[in-house]
Design a protein around this motif. Structure first.
Motif, PDB file in Angstrom:
ATOM      1  N   MET A 167       0.834  -1.213   0.000  1.00  0.00           N
ATOM      2  CA  MET A 167       0.000   0.000   0.000  1.00  0.00           C
ATOM      3  C   MET A 167       0.865   1.257   0.000  1.00  0.00           C
ATOM      4  O   MET A 167       0.698   2.152  -0.816  1.00  0.00           O
ATOM      5  CB  MET A 167      -0.917  -0.049   1.222  1.00  0.00           C
ATOM      6  CG  MET A 167      -1.958   1.020   1.305  1.00  0.00           C
ATOM      7  SD  MET A 167      -1.347   2.609   1.935  1.00  0.00           S
ATOM      8  CE  MET A 167      -0.535   2.159   3.452  1.00  0.00           C
ATOM      9  N   SER A 168       1.880   1.254   0.942  1.00  0.00           N
ATOM     10  CA  SER A 168       2.696   2.453   1.079  1.00  0.00           C
ATOM     11  C   SER A 168       3.453   2.773  -0.196  1.00  0.00           C
ATOM     12  O   SER A 168       3.713   3.929  -0.506  1.00  0.00           O
ATOM     13  CB  SER A 168       3.696   2.269   2.215  1.00  0.00           C
ATOM     14  OG  SER A 168       2.998   1.988   3.388  1.00  0.00           O
ATOM     15  N   THR A 169       3.807   1.708  -0.943  1.00  0.00           N
ATOM     16  CA  THR A 169       4.585   1.927  -2.159  1.00  0.00           C
ATOM     17  C   THR A 169       3.774   2.710  -3.184  1.00  0.00           C
ATOM     18  O   THR A 169       4.332   3.331  -4.065  1.00  0.00           O
ATOM     19  CB  THR A 169       5.056   0.579  -2.726  1.00  0.00           C
ATOM     20  OG1 THR A 169       3.977  -0.328  -2.647  1.00  0.00           O
ATOM     21  CG2 THR A 169       6.240   0.057  -1.972  1.00  0.00           C
ATOM     22  N   ALA A 201       1.011   4.614  -1.856  1.00  0.00           N
ATOM     23  CA  ALA A 201       0.541   5.756  -1.072  1.00  0.00           C
ATOM     24  C   ALA A 201       1.567   6.876  -1.091  1.00  0.00           C
ATOM     25  O   ALA A 201       1.206   8.051  -1.211  1.00  0.00           O
ATOM     26  CB  ALA A 201       0.275   5.324   0.365  1.00  0.00           C
ATOM     27  N   ILE A 202       2.848   6.528  -0.997  1.00  0.00           N
ATOM     28  CA  ILE A 202       3.883   7.586  -0.960  1.00  0.00           C
ATOM     29  C   ILE A 202       3.866   8.400  -2.263  1.00  0.00           C
ATOM     30  O   ILE A 202       3.769   9.628  -2.207  1.00  0.00           O
ATOM     31  CB  ILE A 202       5.274   6.991  -0.648  1.00  0.00           C
ATOM     32  CG1 ILE A 202       5.269   6.441   0.796  1.00  0.00           C
ATOM     33  CG2 ILE A 202       6.360   8.038  -0.812  1.00  0.00           C
ATOM     34  CD1 ILE A 202       6.525   5.709   1.188  1.00  0.00           C
ATOM     35  N   ARG A 226       0.679  10.573  -2.365  1.00  0.00           N
ATOM     36  CA  ARG A 226       0.649  11.703  -1.429  1.00  0.00           C
ATOM     37  C   ARG A 226       1.704  12.743  -1.776  1.00  0.00           C
ATOM     38  O   ARG A 226       1.507  13.933  -1.562  1.00  0.00           O
ATOM     39  CB  ARG A 226       0.832  11.194  -0.006  1.00  0.00           C
ATOM     40  CG  ARG A 226      -0.430  10.490   0.442  1.00  0.00           C
ATOM     41  CD  ARG A 226      -0.327   9.957   1.821  1.00  0.00           C
ATOM     42  NE  ARG A 226      -1.370   8.972   2.046  1.00  0.00           N
ATOM     43  CZ  ARG A 226      -1.361   8.132   3.055  1.00  0.00           C
ATOM     44  NH1 ARG A 226      -0.380   8.149   3.912  1.00  0.00           N
ATOM     45  NH2 ARG A 226      -2.336   7.259   3.193  1.00  0.00           N
ATOM     46  N   GLU A 227       2.846  12.282  -2.308  1.00  0.00           N
ATOM     47  CA  GLU A 227       3.865  13.245  -2.738  1.00  0.00           C
ATOM     48  C   GLU A 227       3.311  14.156  -3.819  1.00  0.00           C
ATOM     49  O   GLU A 227       3.590  15.345  -3.860  1.00  0.00           O
ATOM     50  CB  GLU A 227       5.113  12.512  -3.271  1.00  0.00           C
ATOM     51  CG  GLU A 227       6.053  12.027  -2.191  1.00  0.00           C
ATOM     52  CD  GLU A 227       6.700  13.155  -1.394  1.00  0.00           C
ATOM     53  OE1 GLU A 227       6.769  14.279  -1.923  1.00  0.00           O
ATOM     54  OE2 GLU A 227       7.103  12.918  -0.249  1.00  0.00           O
ATOM     55  N   ARG A 244       1.000  16.598  -2.290  1.00  0.00           N
ATOM     56  CA  ARG A 244       1.657  17.460  -1.314  1.00  0.00           C
ATOM     57  C   ARG A 244       2.307  18.678  -1.991  1.00  0.00           C
ATOM     58  O   ARG A 244       2.493  19.708  -1.375  1.00  0.00           O
ATOM     59  CB  ARG A 244       2.720  16.620  -0.611  1.00  0.00           C
ATOM     60  CG  ARG A 244       3.386  17.233   0.567  1.00  0.00           C
ATOM     61  CD  ARG A 244       4.482  16.270   0.969  1.00  0.00           C
ATOM     62  NE  ARG A 244       5.209  16.685   2.133  1.00  0.00           N
ATOM     63  CZ  ARG A 244       6.338  16.098   2.518  1.00  0.00           C
ATOM     64  NH1 ARG A 244       6.829  15.093   1.825  1.00  0.00           N
ATOM     65  NH2 ARG A 244       6.967  16.515   3.573  1.00  0.00           N
ATOM     66  N   GLU A 259      14.198  11.576   3.335  1.00  0.00           N
ATOM     67  CA  GLU A 259      13.191  10.518   3.500  1.00  0.00           C
ATOM     68  C   GLU A 259      13.554   9.266   2.716  1.00  0.00           C
ATOM     69  O   GLU A 259      13.315   8.142   3.166  1.00  0.00           O
ATOM     70  CB  GLU A 259      11.814  11.026   3.068  1.00  0.00           C
ATOM     71  CG  GLU A 259      11.256  12.034   4.054  1.00  0.00           C
ATOM     72  CD  GLU A 259       9.797  12.366   3.795  1.00  0.00           C
ATOM     73  OE1 GLU A 259       9.232  13.079   4.624  1.00  0.00           O
ATOM     74  OE2 GLU A 259       9.246  11.910   2.774  1.00  0.00           O
TER      75      GLU A 259
END
Lengths: 834, 267
Positions: A1-3, A5-6, A9-10, A13, A281
């Protein structure tokens, strides 16, 4: 998911950065799609027109140089062994008048008994065509003009306006079937009467028996045909129309290539900045277990998401722009092209570009991010510049320059086609960007030297900051450079081309009025004929000084298709000058010579005083070329000849248009009289002013869109500068706070950031201007193979100043917000900044 | 790829043998770490102390496989980290090592639970399972109620607890902490220290912690002092002889008489 999601969201952002990247993809996809769809549509329309006319015919007999065929020849041909059916056709362009409007049509005079063997039409309503009266109309056209079976319509033909009844509506079973506004089917005998060609045919189309060998049938027919008639395979595509379109296509190709290049640079730039900004990050992710491949994939996923969003919007914009371009091409070809249809290849190319360019541009930053050392990335010290361009790129810049110069020279010499010339220009620009690092130190030094008197400390620190982030600075400069160079190059070349076209029509067209039914079809040379009586009527108008008639004909010169333009002085008062009203120069009937359009002369490799071979009704004829003329009519693929001479070689009948010159003092009266004649005969009257307005209108569409492109390019570049300065300010927060703590005022901080922008402007815009001027010159040079003459290069100091001023203004404007933010930094807070 | 199960399971989680790290080359080279030998026993908290530039963080980076040593070896549960390529070292790191940094180092675009679940997801564990385990880890640090908050919405102490949960979630063989209380006020620092202590005493975790704080040093099972890239003192905790004996017993020799063994000597 995070792969996922990041990346997602980037994107959300950083709306500014996202918008910039997205916009780049949108512009690129729009260009690819619009150009691809519109040019394909135009080509397909001509192919369809040919398919409609040629139908299933395997062979056809036509008269060379527009020679009419004797109707009796059909019987001879039908007796030939191997020929199953010989179908006679007469074909003309006509103008149709219905209650709801006017339309330009292709009229086919057909043998009602035989025609079904060749053309496959479905009768949608009404009854089949009878041999003696009525007509069949294309159903879709009838629908658009609200014409029903049984309605009476008028056709403008050589005899004048004739009235006929719509017997039925038809729709072709295969192919789109309509081009140039539609088709109308008329009984052969009626058509021969309308067009003043009794017992004559334009072509005989043949269906062969199943066991027949087309080659042997052709050979046998060639022996039995009279002089001036030739047997050939039916033409299936409009080569002359495509020649006409080539110049425009080349221009569009160049613009597309430049917009793609700018897009790729901007995407690379924004991703490099993004990676630089997220260095910490990314290092943390590496530390907690993300492999190099996972980091690379994460950045590429971001590019994929932006590519998808940009492609979706680009495809929609591309469709709209394709229709605008389609109208423009239709104007150029003097025809109504069908609406742009969605086709797989251009859409697929645009989609492939959208995703491909995004992923390709993000590949380098993604790879650099993957190679990031976790310890170094997290420490914040010993920061190697992961955005830096490696030295190999400078070497590649040198190599690219040499290769592109070689390619360009080869294009000029005719070894390579124009497409390679475009590729050479694009490669040259890329190479120039790769060589920009060589100018960074000297030009920033120059800039600092200039600013030193005003703000010595600020300018010195600004320069250091730019040099410290060399990679990021270079990428931003690349975007600025590309925007200025391509913008100025295209704008300057465009102005030169516009001046060239203007010069052409101002010198080539010297009549005051033009009376015509329609413009000739660029492919066939056919146009709706002007009624025979009109010439005499014009002659009787008081104040008319001279009348010249024009007739267009598709012919072959040295085996190359071309448009014959014949001019004849119908009437001239004694005081009237004897020069041609169409070609700039005196009428010179003897010795027999021709004038060639510049593109045709270039294609044939012919110059003034050479000879060309024309395929005429009395066989091939050699004629000397008196001169070569810059020409945009029919894409410059023209042969000019005085009518008496043309009548010796070709079947020149009727008149397509009249050019009228009037007494200056009686212009208004002559115009009124001509308007009355035109209205009565269903023709168009255009004054010289109308015509120039028409040409200027056609040009303004192209000019307007290219100016819009230039503005957009500069805006996008200023986004890039904003992005870079904003990041620099963010990274310098601690340093700026320290400077504030030791006594730098907020005004000085603001000045320092503005100085960075000014230095960026100097280093990006000055080489950009030089490259833009060079580009413009090279682009004009590159027109030689396409236009047959070199468009004169004129450097407009005002344009250069305007582009430079606009670019500087945008750069300063883009730096204003980051500078204000820097000026507001609180020393105490920033010293705690991480 | 390293084996999923350690080759050997001796008394030491990690051993550094004759570890050297040199940055740069030629005249500009700097020896950040010089021939350091140290071993870390299971279930202990070890403090690494020393002045700035003494090599503490370099040692931590080498123990964590974040960098390759110039010389020597690092055996993490019997596997030599220096012999692995980058990908294998990364996989080893995410399966066996938990990191806690001074600056918390959470991913700002991810919520607390997503940050904690990240190493698991990177290892191919399904999102739902990763989140279940992340929830448990957040419960252990008392932050279940903050699981959907982004780092910017949390205090420093809370962010550090999320970072500890991220280290715990993989059930690491070793937790490496670099000044975990350095960015916190004294109250938050104490709480974090208590949490780390409880992880060792209640869960049997092993922690190596770089610190400047003498108070933390006092609470550690053993203190390693460094200066100029060398080990200068091994404080309370296993005696150097005990350490050598333990190594021998792990090797199965049973010989305990080697007072001059170089392993435990500060170099």
């Amino acid at each position: 998911m995070s792969t996922w999601a990041i990346p997602r969201r980037e994107i959300l952002r950083h709306p500014g950065r996202t918008l910039l990247t997205w916009l780049s993809v949108v512009i690129g996809v729009t260009s690819v799609m619009a150009v691809g769809l519109s040019t394909r549509s135009a080509r397909q329309a001509y192919t369809n027109m040919y398919e409609t006319i040629t139908g299933r015919a395997a062979l056809e007999i036509v008269g060379a140089g527009g020679t009419k065929l004797d109707a009796a020849l059909r019987d001879v041909v039908s007796q030939q062994p191997g020929v199953q059916a010989a179908v006679p056709v007469i074909q003309r362009n006509v103008v149709m008048y219905a209650e709801k409007g006017r339309a330009k049509l292709i009229a086919l005079g057909i043998d009602t008994a035989l025609d079904a063997a060749v053309r496959d039409y479905e009768l949608v309503s009404g009854e089949p065509l009878s041999p003696r009266s009525g007509l069949l109309l294309d159903a879709s056209l009838a629908e658009s003009l609200e014409i029903k079976v049984g309605d009476r319509i008028k056709l403008l033909v050589r005899r004048g306006l004739v009235e006929s009844t719509v017997k039925g509506l038809v729709r072709p079973r295969s192919g789109a079937g309509v081009a140039g506004g539609g088709t109308v089917l008329i009984p052969l005998a009626v058509a021969q009467s309308y067009f003043g060609a009794p017992k004559q045919l334009d072509r005989i189309q043949m269906i062969l028996t199943e066991d027949a060998d087309p080659r042997s049938v052709r050979l046998a027919l060639e022996k039995s045909l009279p002089t001036g008639a030739e047997v050939r395979e039916p033409a299936t595509r409009g080569s002359l129309a495509q020649e006409t379109m080539r110049g425009l296509e080349n221009g569009l190709l160049l613009s597309t290539a430049f917009s793609l290049l700018a897009a790729i640079f901007i995407i690379t730039n924004t991703f490099s900045m993004s990676v630089g900004q997220r260095r910490h990050e990314l290092a943390v992710m590496r530390a907690v277990g993300a492999t190099q491949s996972q980091i690379r994939q994460m950045i590429l996923r971001e590019a994929f998401l932006l590519g998808a969003a940009g492609t979706a919007a680009g495809v929609a914009c591309g469709l709209v722009c394709a229709n605008l371009l389609n109208n423009m091409i239709g104007n150029l070809l003097q025809t109504d092209l069908p609406t742009v249809q969605l086709r797989l290849l251009p859409v697929a190319s645009a989609i492939a570009f959208g995703f491909g360019a995004s992923l390709l541009s993000a590949w380098l930053p993604a790879s650099r991010a993957a190679r990031l050392d976790p310890v170094e990335g997290m420490s914040g010290s010993q920061r190697s510049d992961i955005e830096a361009l490696p030295w190999q790129m400078v070497a590649a810049g040198f190599a690219g320059t040499l290769i592109s110069i070689g390619m360009f020279i080869a294009t000029l010499l005719g070894i390579f086609t124009f497409e390679y010339g475009v590729a050479a220009l694009v490669l040259l620009l890329i190479s120039a960007v790769l060589l920009l690092p060589l100018t960074l130190k000297p030009l920033t030094w120059l800039g600092e030297w200039c600013l030193r008197r005003l703000n010595p400390v600020e300018s010195r620190m600004a320069r250091r900051q730019l040099l410290r982030h060399g990679g990021r600075t270079m990428l931003t400069l690349g975007v600025l450079f590309i925007a200025v160079a391509t913008g100025l190059g295209q704008a300057s070349s465009l102005m030169d081309n516009v001046a060239d076209i203007r010069h052409w029509y101002q010198t080539a067209i010297v009549g005051d009025f033009f009376v015509r039914a329609t413009m000739p079809d660029m492919e066939t040379g056919l146009s709706a004929a002007v009624p025979e009586t009109v010439g005499e009527e014009i002659e009787n108008i008081p104040g008319v000084l001279k009348i010249a008639s024009l007739r267009f004909l598709a012919i072959e010169v040295n085996g190359q298709k071309a448009m014959l333009v014949t001019e004849d002085t119908v009437f001239a008062k004694a005081s009237s000058p004897t020069e041609s009203l169409l070609t700039s120069g005196p009428v010179d009937p003897s010795p027999p010579t021709v004038i060639l359009g510049s593109v045709l002369a270039k294609r044939l490799g012919v110059q003034a005083d050479d000879s060309v071979e024309l395929l005429t009704r009395i066989g091939p004829q050699q004629l000397p070329v008196s001169r070569v003329q810059n020409d945009y009519l029919s894409g410059g693929m023209t042969v000019y000849m005085q009518r008496p001479l043309a009548e010796r070689f070709f079947d020149v009948e009727g008149v397509d248009a009249y050019i009228v010159r009037a007494e200056h003092s009686q212009i208004a009266d002559v115009k009124d009289a001509l308007a009355e004649i035109s209205l009565r005969n269903g023709m168009m009257l255009q004054s010289y002013a109308d015509l120039t307005t028409l040409i200027e209108g056609m040009m303004s569409g192209v000019v307007g869109s290219l100016w819009a492109l230039l503005t957009l390019a500069l805006l996008v570049a200023s986004f890039g500068v904003f992005n870079m300065l904003a990041m620099n300010v963010l990274e310098q927060t601690r340093e700026l706070g320290l400077l504030r703590a030791v006594g730098m005022t907020s005004r000085q901080v603001r000045l320092m950031v503005l100085s960075q922008a000014i230095l960026l402007g100097i280093v990006g815009i000055i080489p950009g201007i030089v490259a833009g001027i060079a580009m413009s010159y090279l682009m004009n040079l590159a027109t030689f193979p396409a236009l047959g003459h070199q468009v004169e290069f004129t450097l407009s100091p005002w344009l250069v100043l305007a582009v430079a001023a606009a670019a500087f203004a945008l750069v300063i404007l883009a730096s204003w917000l980051p500078a204000s933010r820097a000026a507001r930094i609180q020393p105490a807070l920033s010293l705690r900044y991480e | 790829m390293p084996n999923d199960t350690p080759q050997t399971r001796g008394p030491f989680v990690i051993e550094a043998n004759d570890l050297t790290k040199i940055y740069g080359s030629g005249e500009t080279s700097v020896e950040a770490l010089s021939h350091v030998t140290v071993a870390v026993e299971r279930g202990k908290i070890i403090a690494v102390m020393g002045p700035s530039g003494s090599g503490k963080s370099t040692l931590l980076s080498l123990l964590g496989g974040l960098e390759r040593p110039t010389g020597g070896q690092v055996l993490l549960e019997g596997v030599d980290l220096a012999s692995l390529n980058d990908t294998d070292r990364t996989v080893m790191r995410r399966r066996s090592l938990g990191f806690v940094f001074q600056a918390f180092n959470l991913i700002s675009v991810l919520t607390a639970i997503e940050n904690v679940a990240l190493p698991l997801e990177l290892d191919g564990i399904s999102s739902s399972l990763a989140k279940q385990r992340a929830t448990i880890a957040l419960e252990q640090v008392g932050l279940q109620h903050r699981k959907d908050h982004f780092p910017a919405m949390m205090s420093g102490g809370e962010q550090q607890r999320v970072a500890i949960a991220r280290a715990l979630v993989i059930e690491p063989a070793l937790i490496l902490a670099d000044e975990p209380t350095g960015n916190l006020d004294s109250s938050s620092g104490k709480k974090i220290l208590q949490l780390l202590r409880s992880l060792v005493s209640e869960r049997g975790e092993t922690i190596v912690m770089v610190t400047h704080d003498a108070e933390i040093g006092r609470q550690a099972d053993r203190v390693i002092r460094m200066c100029d890239g060398k080990l200068v003192e091994v404080g309370s905790g296993p005696h150097k002889t005990d350490l050598a004996n333990a190594r021998r017993s792990a090797a199965g020799t049973g010989d305990t008489s080697d007072p001059d063994s170089p392993e435990a000597h500060p170099q």
